[in-house]
Design a protein around this motif. Structure first.
Motif, PDB file in Angstrom:
ATOM      1  N   PRO A  60       0.835  -1.206   0.000  1.00  0.00           N
ATOM      2  CA  PRO A  60       0.000   0.000   0.000  1.00  0.00           C
ATOM      3  C   PRO A  60       0.867   1.252   0.000  1.00  0.00           C
ATOM      4  N   LEU A  62       2.631   4.036   1.338  1.00  0.00           N
ATOM      5  CA  LEU A  62       3.013   4.429   2.684  1.00  0.00           C
ATOM      6  C   LEU A  62       4.304   5.218   2.648  1.00  0.00           C
ATOM      7  N   GLY A 148      -3.538   9.194   8.345  1.00  0.00           N
ATOM      8  CA  GLY A 148      -3.547   7.779   8.698  1.00  0.00           C
ATOM      9  C   GLY A 148      -2.146   7.304   9.038  1.00  0.00           C
ATOM     10  N   ARG A 150       0.229   4.375  11.413  1.00  0.00           N
ATOM     11  CA  ARG A 150       0.277   3.202  12.272  1.00  0.00           C
ATOM     12  C   ARG A 150       1.729   2.873  12.578  1.00  0.00           C
ATOM     13  N   TYR A 159       4.316   4.081   9.871  1.00  0.00           N
ATOM     14  CA  TYR A 159       3.903   4.049   8.478  1.00  0.00           C
ATOM     15  C   TYR A 159       2.805   5.097   8.299  1.00  0.00           C
ATOM     16  N   HIS A 160       3.023   5.976   7.349  1.00  0.00           N
ATOM     17  CA  HIS A 160       2.099   7.085   7.083  1.00  0.00           C
ATOM     18  C   HIS A 160       1.382   6.798   5.768  1.00  0.00           C
ATOM     19  N   HIS A 161       0.075   6.556   5.846  1.00  0.00           N
ATOM     20  CA  HIS A 161      -0.709   6.241   4.652  1.00  0.00           C
ATOM     21  C   HIS A 161      -0.673   7.421   3.697  1.00  0.00           C
ATOM     22  N   GLN A 162      -0.326   7.154   2.443  1.00  0.00           N
ATOM     23  CA  GLN A 162      -0.199   8.211   1.445  1.00  0.00           C
ATOM     24  C   GLN A 162      -0.944   7.822   0.181  1.00  0.00           C
ATOM     25  N   PRO A 163      -2.209   8.262   0.073  1.00  0.00           N
ATOM     26  CA  PRO A 163      -2.991   7.913  -1.116  1.00  0.00           C
ATOM     27  C   PRO A 163      -2.317   8.402  -2.398  1.00  0.00           C
ATOM     28  N   GLY A 169       0.377  12.977   2.481  1.00  0.00           N
ATOM     29  CA  GLY A 169      -0.451  11.996   3.173  1.00  0.00           C
ATOM     30  C   GLY A 169      -1.929  12.142   2.926  1.00  0.00           C
ATOM     31  N   THR A 301     -10.009   3.159   5.532  1.00  0.00           N
ATOM     32  CA  THR A 301      -9.041   2.601   6.491  1.00  0.00           C
ATOM     33  C   THR A 301      -9.338   1.124   6.727  1.00  0.00           C
ATOM     34  N   ASN A 304      -7.012  -1.136   8.712  1.00  0.00           N
ATOM     35  CA  ASN A 304      -6.529  -0.634  10.007  1.00  0.00           C
ATOM     36  C   ASN A 304      -7.251  -1.288  11.173  1.00  0.00           C
TER      37      ASN A 304
END
Length: 362
Positions: A60, A62, A148, A150, A159-163, A169, A301, A304
């Protein structure tokens, strides 16, 4: 001015990382609870292989942020006695009050405290129980974020969710200064803290807005958390299991309960914040709109595990009293029934107790 960070969980790590990246000459101290944590941090600093790098992963999407390669000062929470001018607090709600009671001798009217956490009601408790003298009270900044984040595989790494298509982010990081009825002018620490927070605009889409504009954002996050967190934690499921599929059409078994919780929250907010419902257009805080937002967030999410579920799995106290408990109290004060929120609060508290009771058993 030295900045102190209290709480280096996922959000605290992300903010510390980007504060250091954006302000290389600003001294930053991480306030740690124990010598074990401090030793672990310095061991991690000495052996990190990826610290300081930004690694964008394709699937994903991140970004890895690690504190490992950066220079930070560390302090034990109970040891130093020097004044703290700027304090960024990212602890879980139940830990904030006792931690700031410990730090209160180091805080004064010349200090600024930034609160960034789930739930609501922490600031009110602090001024009622810790900083009771308004004239000697620090200035406060409240914040909220939709980023986002985690925990990573390594310590002090997230880990930083990055669409796809975003460079920061895709979330927002919003702050507002709590108005002070004191006649004292804006302090140097307040101005410098605001400058530091706005330095995160490019990396985390940070923004300082008027206090009245942050209230709807805090309330919306409160309601979304009051539905997603207890349901996922009670059922031990990831957020996406609130749905039937990756599209937000809703799990038919859970949808009636989701709608009940959303309806109760909407009625509470109509009574407590009627200005949210003044428009001729349907309110963003109406029951149907809230259900839609819950399902959209669960879809976004889906993989998550909520913070409340993680707390229960780890045998930690949850933030249920500052989330559903806040809505229950708001309803009680205004004569609005919140039976659904009372039920899930009681069930989470019971599960919390069972988890603690089993801790340490062989």
């Amino acid at each position: 001015m030295r900045v102190h960070v209290l709480g280096i969980g996922s959000i605290g790590t992300l903010l510390s990382y980007h504060l250091r990246l954006s302000n290389p000459s600003t001294p930053i101290s991480l306030l740690l609870k124990s010598q074990i944590t401090s030793d672990s941090f310095w061991l991690d600093q000495g052996h990190s292989r990826r610290g300081g790098e930004l690694l964008v992963l394709p699937s994903p999407p991140l970004t890895i942020s690690s504190l490992g390669a950066f220079r930070f000062n560390t302090e034990l929470l109970t040891h130093p006695t020097s004044p703290i001018l700027s304090l960024l607090v990212t602890l879980k709600c139940p830990s904030i009050l006792p931690a700031l009671q410990t730090l209160s001798p180091r805080l004064s009217k010349d200090s600024t405290i930034v609160l960034l956490h789930n739930g609501m009601g922490v600031y009110e408790k602090l001024i009622k129980e810790v900083f009771t003298n308004e004239k000697e009270r620090p200035r406060f900044i409240l914040g909220t974020t939709t980023h986002g984040v985690r925990a990573g595989k390594e310590k002090f790494q997230v880990y930083h969710h990055q669409p796809e298509g975003t460079i920061n982010g895709g979330g927002e990081l919003v702050f507002a200064v709590v108005p002070s009825s004191s006649s004292s002018p804006s302090s140097d620490s307040l101005d410098q803290t605001l400058t530091l927070l706005t330095s995160l605009k490019n990396s985390l889409n940070a923004e300082v807005i008027p206090y009245e504009e942050i209230q709807p954002k805090l309330l919306l996050k409160l309601v979304l958390n009051s539905i997603i967190n207890p349901l996922t934690s009670l059922l031990s499921i990831p957020n996406g299991s609130l749905l039937l599929s990756p599209t937000p059409i809703g799990n038919p078994t859970l949808l009636p309960l989701i709608h009940q919780l959303a309806t109760e929250a909407s009625l509470v907010l109509q009574a407590s914040h009627p200005s949210l419902f003044l428009s001729d257009q349907p309110s963003a805080f109406g029951p149907d709109a809230l259900v839609k937002k819950v399902l959209e967030l669960a879809a976004a999410t889906s993989g998550n595990r909520s913070s409340m579920l993680q707390d229960l799995d780890a045998g930690r106290e949850t933030e249920i009293e500052f989330i559903n408990g806040t809505l229950v109290e708001m309803g009680r004060e205004r004569g609005v029934e919140t039976k659904g929120h009372e039920m899930v609060r009681g069930l989470v508290k019971a599960k919390e107790g069972f988890g603690r009771g089993s801790a340490g058993r062989v």
